[in-house]
Structure formats: C-alpha cells, structure tokens
Design a protein around this motif. Sequence first.
Motif, mmCIF file in Angstrom:
data_model
loop_
_atom_site.group_PDB
_atom_site.id
_atom_site.type_symbol
_atom_site.label_atom_id
_atom_site.label_comp_id
_atom_site.label_asym_id
_atom_site.label_seq_id
_atom_site.Cartn_x
_atom_site.Cartn_y
_atom_site.Cartn_z
ATOM 1 N N PRO A 271 0.825 -1.226 0.000
ATOM 2 C CA PRO A 271 0.000 0.000 0.000
ATOM 3 C C PRO A 271 0.852 1.266 0.000
ATOM 4 N N ALA A 272 1.904 1.281 0.824
ATOM 5 C CA ALA A 272 2.747 2.485 0.902
ATOM 6 C C ALA A 272 3.466 2.727 -0.422
ATOM 7 N N VAL A 273 4.029 1.649 -1.002
ATOM 8 C CA VAL A 273 4.775 1.819 -2.252
ATOM 9 C C VAL A 273 3.841 2.291 -3.359
ATOM 10 N N ILE A 274 2.671 1.652 -3.453
ATOM 11 C CA ILE A 274 1.730 2.031 -4.515
ATOM 12 C C ILE A 274 1.300 3.481 -4.341
ATOM 13 N N PHE A 275 1.004 3.860 -3.106
ATOM 14 C CA PHE A 275 0.569 5.241 -2.847
ATOM 15 C C PHE A 275 1.632 6.243 -3.303
ATOM 16 N N VAL A 276 2.872 5.996 -2.903
ATOM 17 C CA VAL A 276 3.939 6.950 -3.251
ATOM 18 C C VAL A 276 4.174 6.961 -4.764
ATOM 19 N N VAL A 277 4.111 5.790 -5.395
ATOM 20 C CA VAL A 277 4.310 5.744 -6.854
ATOM 21 C C VAL A 277 3.224 6.558 -7.546
ATOM 22 N N VAL A 278 1.965 6.332 -7.128
ATOM 23 C CA VAL A 278 0.862 7.025 -7.804
ATOM 24 C C VAL A 278 0.963 8.535 -7.610
ATOM 25 N N VAL A 279 1.283 8.976 -6.392
ATOM 26 C CA VAL A 279 1.242 10.415 -6.126
ATOM 27 C C VAL A 279 2.510 11.141 -6.579
ATOM 28 N N THR A 280 3.666 10.462 -6.600
ATOM 29 C CA THR A 280 4.881 11.195 -6.984
ATOM 30 C C THR A 280 5.464 10.778 -8.329
ATOM 31 N N GLN A 281 5.407 9.495 -8.671
ATOM 32 C CA GLN A 281 6.096 9.055 -9.889
ATOM 33 C C GLN A 281 5.254 9.282 -11.148
ATOM 34 N N ILE A 282 3.947 9.032 -11.031
ATOM 35 C CA ILE A 282 3.106 9.219 -12.218
ATOM 36 C C ILE A 282 3.060 10.691 -12.639
ATOM 37 N N ILE B 59 0.838 7.152 9.200
ATOM 38 C CA ILE B 59 1.104 6.092 10.179
ATOM 39 C C ILE B 59 0.470 4.776 9.710
ATOM 40 N N ALA B 60 -0.773 4.860 9.219
ATOM 41 C CA ALA B 60 -1.482 3.642 8.794
ATOM 42 C C ALA B 60 -0.763 2.951 7.639
ATOM 43 N N LEU B 61 -0.207 3.713 6.705
ATOM 44 C CA LEU B 61 0.494 3.121 5.575
ATOM 45 C C LEU B 61 1.959 2.830 5.908
ATOM 46 N N GLY B 62 2.553 3.679 6.715
ATOM 47 C CA GLY B 62 3.995 3.591 6.953
ATOM 48 C C GLY B 62 4.392 2.499 7.926
ATOM 49 N N VAL B 63 3.574 2.238 8.943
ATOM 50 C CA VAL B 63 3.953 1.234 9.943
ATOM 51 C C VAL B 63 4.034 -0.171 9.336
ATOM 52 N N PRO B 64 3.009 -0.628 8.571
ATOM 53 C CA PRO B 64 3.160 -1.947 7.934
ATOM 54 C C PRO B 64 4.357 -1.996 6.987
ATOM 55 N N ALA B 65 4.600 -0.918 6.256
ATOM 56 C CA ALA B 65 5.729 -0.904 5.327
ATOM 57 C C ALA B 65 7.046 -1.023 6.080
ATOM 58 N N LEU C 164 -1.463 14.806 -0.864
ATOM 59 C CA LEU C 164 -0.093 15.234 -1.156
ATOM 60 C C LEU C 164 0.786 15.216 0.095
ATOM 61 N N TYR C 165 0.231 15.659 1.229
ATOM 62 C CA TYR C 165 1.027 15.665 2.453
ATOM 63 C C TYR C 165 1.322 14.245 2.911
ATOM 64 N N THR C 166 0.382 13.331 2.676
ATOM 65 C CA THR C 166 0.642 11.934 3.025
ATOM 66 C C THR C 166 1.822 11.409 2.221
ATOM 67 N N ALA C 167 1.819 11.677 0.898
ATOM 68 C CA ALA C 167 2.926 11.208 0.060
ATOM 69 C C ALA C 167 4.232 11.887 0.438
ATOM 70 N N MET C 168 4.138 13.151 0.854
ATOM 71 C CA MET C 168 5.337 13.909 1.212
ATOM 72 C C MET C 168 6.005 13.330 2.466
#
Lengths: 311, 305
Positions: free
Chosen positions: A35-46, B116-122, B175-179
């Motif tokens: 989920p984290a990787v997909i989220f970051v890819v979608v919001v920053t890489q695309i 936190i919800a996305l980052g902790v599992p990662a 955007l802030y979440t991705a940042m």
Amino acid sequence: MATLVERHNVKQQQLRTHREQSKAEGWRRRAPLLPAVIFVVVVTQIPFLVTLWYSLRSWNLLRPDGNIFVGLGNYADIFTDSTFRGAALNSVIITVGCVLAAMVLGIVFALLLDRKFRGQGFIRTLMITPFLIMPVAGAMLWAVSMLDPSYGLVNWFIGLFGIPAVAWTSTFPMFSILIALVWQWTPFMMLLVLAGLQAQPKDVLEAAQMDGASWWQTFASVTLPQLRRYIELGLLLGAIYVVNTFDHIYLMTAGGPGTASANLPFYIYQRAFLGFDIGQAAAMGVVVVIGTIIIAVFALRLLFRSFDIKD
Amino acid sequence: MTTKLETPAAGDPSRSGALAPPTATQPARPHSPASKRRMSSSLLTALTWIVGLLFFAPVLWMVMTAFKQESAAASNPPSFFFEPTLDQFRAVLDSGAGVYFANSMIATGVSTVLVIALGVPAAYALSIRPVKKTKDVLFFFISTKMLPVVAVIMPIYVIAGQIGALDNIWTLVVLYTAMNLPIAVWMMRSFFQEVPAEVLEAAEMDGAGLLKTLRIVLMPMVAPGLAATALICVIFAWNEFFFALNLTAATAPTVPVFLVSTMTSEGLFLAKLSAASVLASLPVVIAGWIAQKQLVRGLSMGAVK
C-alpha cells in the motif's frame, strides 16, 4: 527401479510445494509494504512521467490551441536561457552556503550547550525555537521586522555603531535570504551535533586529557572524527530540504531585484504559474531532476553508510 | 578564543570525573588554577547565555510586536517599552482565521493518521520480516524526497483541475501523506529494528497473526517512536506552503496562506502580522519544546538515537 522413480517423484513434489510455499511467503512478506509503495508511486512518480510528457510539448495555458509536440525543443531553449543558469547558480549558493554556515554555527552552539551549566535546558529550548517557527512566518519576520530599511531591528542595531541604514532585501537579496535560512537551519544542525557529542565515549576524552592534550587538540583529533558521521548526515539531510527552498524567496525578495535572487524552484514556479508556460517549466523540472539524481547517487551512498544499511 | 575554551573542558566535573579533585570543596586561593578554571567556566556560561538570547531575539521581537499597537510596531527607533494589548490577536481572530486553522488541522491531522497507517506496515516489512531487496525499496522511498517538488507541481495542478480537485482540502491531505510517508517509513524502520527478535518469535509461537503481532506486541514497544514520527509529520504538514499556495484559493487555504494574505491584501500591518505569526507557529513550537528528545531522532529519520 520403481522405488527410485517414486522417490524422484516425491522429491520433485516436495520441491514444488516448497517453491510454492516460499513464493507465498514472499508475497506474505511483501503485502504490508505494497500500500505504501503504490501510494507513493501514484502520487509522486506518475505526475513526474506526465511532466516528462509535458516537457516535449509547446504548451502555454494562455494559448490552448498551441499544445503541440516539439520534441526536445524546450530542452534546447533551456541551454540558451541565461536566467536558468543564474537560478541554478543561486540554488547552489543558497544550498551550499546555508548548509555549511548552519553547520559551523550548529557545531559552535552544540559545543557551548554540551556542558553542565545553570539554565542549560532553557537555553537549548530557546536555541531550537527558530527551527520550529513556521517558515513563512520566519521569512516575513526577517523581511519585515528585522531587515526593513526604516523600522527594522537590524538597521537600528547597526545605527548604534554609526553605520547608515541598509535596504537589505533589495541591496543584498541573496545575503538576506541566507541569513534567514541559516537562522532557521542552525538548530537542526545543532541538535544532530549535540546528539553526536553526547554519544561520545567519555573515557577517550579523559585519556586525551590525561595525556595533556589541549582543548583544541582533543577537539580536532578525538571529537571531530567521531562527529563525522553526524556532520555528514546533517549536511546531507539539510541539503535535501534547503535545495527546495521556496518560501523565503517568495516572501523576502520574490526572486528580485529582477531575477537576482531566484533559485530553480522559484524560477520554475514563475514560468509555470505566472507565465503559464507549462512545456518550458516542465522541461526545466526534468533537467533539475536529472541534476538531482546525479548528486543523489553520491549522497545516497553516504547515507546508506551512515545508517549502516546492508543489502 | 582558544585560551578561553581550553580550560573549562577540564574544569567540567562531568568530563574530568574522578581525575580532578572536586574544585568546590577546596578553598581556592586567588589565581590558583582551580579558581581560574572556575572563572573561565562561568565566562563560558555567560557567553552561552548571550549567544542563546541573541539567537532567540528575533522570536522574542515577533512576540513583543504582536502585543503592540500598529503605531508602536512600526516606530523608528523601535519601541521596547509599551503598553501590551490583545487588540492584534482579536483582529486576527475576527478576520476569519478560523477557516484557515480548521483547514490546516484537517490537512495535518488526516495526513498524519494516513502516514502512520500506511507507513507502519511498510516499515514492518522492511525490518522485522524483511522482504528481498530491502535496500532498493528504502532507496526508492528516500529518492522521492530528493525529487524537487516543482518537477511535479504542473501535472498535479492540471490533473487536479481536470477532476475538480483544485481548492479542495483532500487534495492537500493526499499530497502531504505522500510527502511524509518516506520519512515515516525510514523512522519507523529504525524503531522496529530495536525490537529484540525473541519477542517476535514468542508471538509467532503463540500463533499471533501480523495485525495481532503489530497491535499487541510491537506497538507498545515502539510507542515513543510512533510519537516521534507523528511529530515530524505534523511539523512538515502544518508548515507546508508551496502546494497550499498553488492548489488552494477560497475554500481550502491553510494557515501559511493566511499569513501571506494578511501581508498582501490590506497593506502592511506589522503588529497584526506578528500576532498571526505567533498564533500560526504556536502549535508546532509547543509540540517541539515538549518533545525535544524525539525531535533529534525524527529529524535524522531515525539514524541518530
């Protein structure tokens, strides 16, 4: 004979299930990461891929009909654009100047704080505050309350020594920006160096003192080498943030006078949001990213060593 | 400078330990090494106080200006003595600051929870049961922090415009979440790595699943780390200006945009601007003051303990 074949089959079967199991295990391990990787890819890489696409087009929002494919034309323009070169140089000056000056001050502050004295916690709290002030507020505080030509505190202060008033942000725009930035980033460096000082094994320092080493000798040959990891980390992380500086330039000088104090983020912002020249601004963004990647490859090697990360 | 700094290191009781005789118990004769040492130590303390107060002076000046009337704020020479007033704070609150603060709270709060919800599992997948190529994934996360924001602002602006997401607070939340997510992954990873392997093995023997292990075994152990991570995310989200400036207008602007608007829209009201700056900075300043220890670890993304 039959038993041999049987045994072989059984072994194959075991191997297969083992492989399937490890495959499933691999996905089970990867699942929390996705989920984290997909989220970051979608919001920053695309968006960045879209920037690449824009950079190949001549597209000004004010002329919607002019959205045409021009290949590398935008890139060719960049290399003849002297303002872009000036902004690139300003970016380097601001980043290197701010990070180095903040580090030197940070080391001095950290050394001052790394001894027991009355009010140690209080002074440390005061010293970290500039980093916690909202950067927009800090930039305006320096531009107006501190550096204003007629009622700024700095001109009043130098006036006490008979120095005539200076129009800081228009006469020395880069210097003014650097002052405000260094003020904001010194606490960051100070905290990292202070952590490094406090992690020093005390017995080594005692041994150096027993051997009759002076304060400076101890600092240069024992403390500084041990601080190296912290200093490198501070310079690197500081540079990652400072290179993207936008708030201070937007608020203190608006890149001026002319484009004298525009850095790359501010210049690209101007081209995109004031000039509406999406194609040109996108190409500049891509050039900046390529430059960043080249520097980042070296920086990351350092970072991984600092964090002690292995494959 | 060097001569002043030379002796106190030796005179500092925490440094010299048992090696030097405790100076306080000895009646020191004038000009004896002990009294000289003590004098330079107090000189150094005085120097530290002066440097600290000078460095803090701009903040103090901002706070003082916030309690002035406009005429006193823009006086030349500056007025150091004045009758404090709350007029400027009242003026800020009356000029509709509430909307901006509410927007900032949503953008900061929701994005931090999402991080936190996305980052902790990662972080779990990168430390406790590491996936293959952990280094590559970490490299990917940190490299997104190095990419300049200006390189992605145009597509984000155009796409947001096309799907009607301009001037929408949820665009800022995303955007802030991705940042902040890359920073959070690195930080939480460093905290997870400190959890002893035996604890996890025990949980596994008891047949606890991933979520149960996270919730019951790991979370209590890394709670301080979680607080540090959240603090850093809050600081960066609360202070973010570039996206807020370009992607919001009338309905979704945040506090930094409010500050700029007080300066530009009505001419310059220095005292009111200072009051607004104080209010805008207060949440992060107080959080940072309270959590100074966590701040170091957070700012170094977990590298400095």
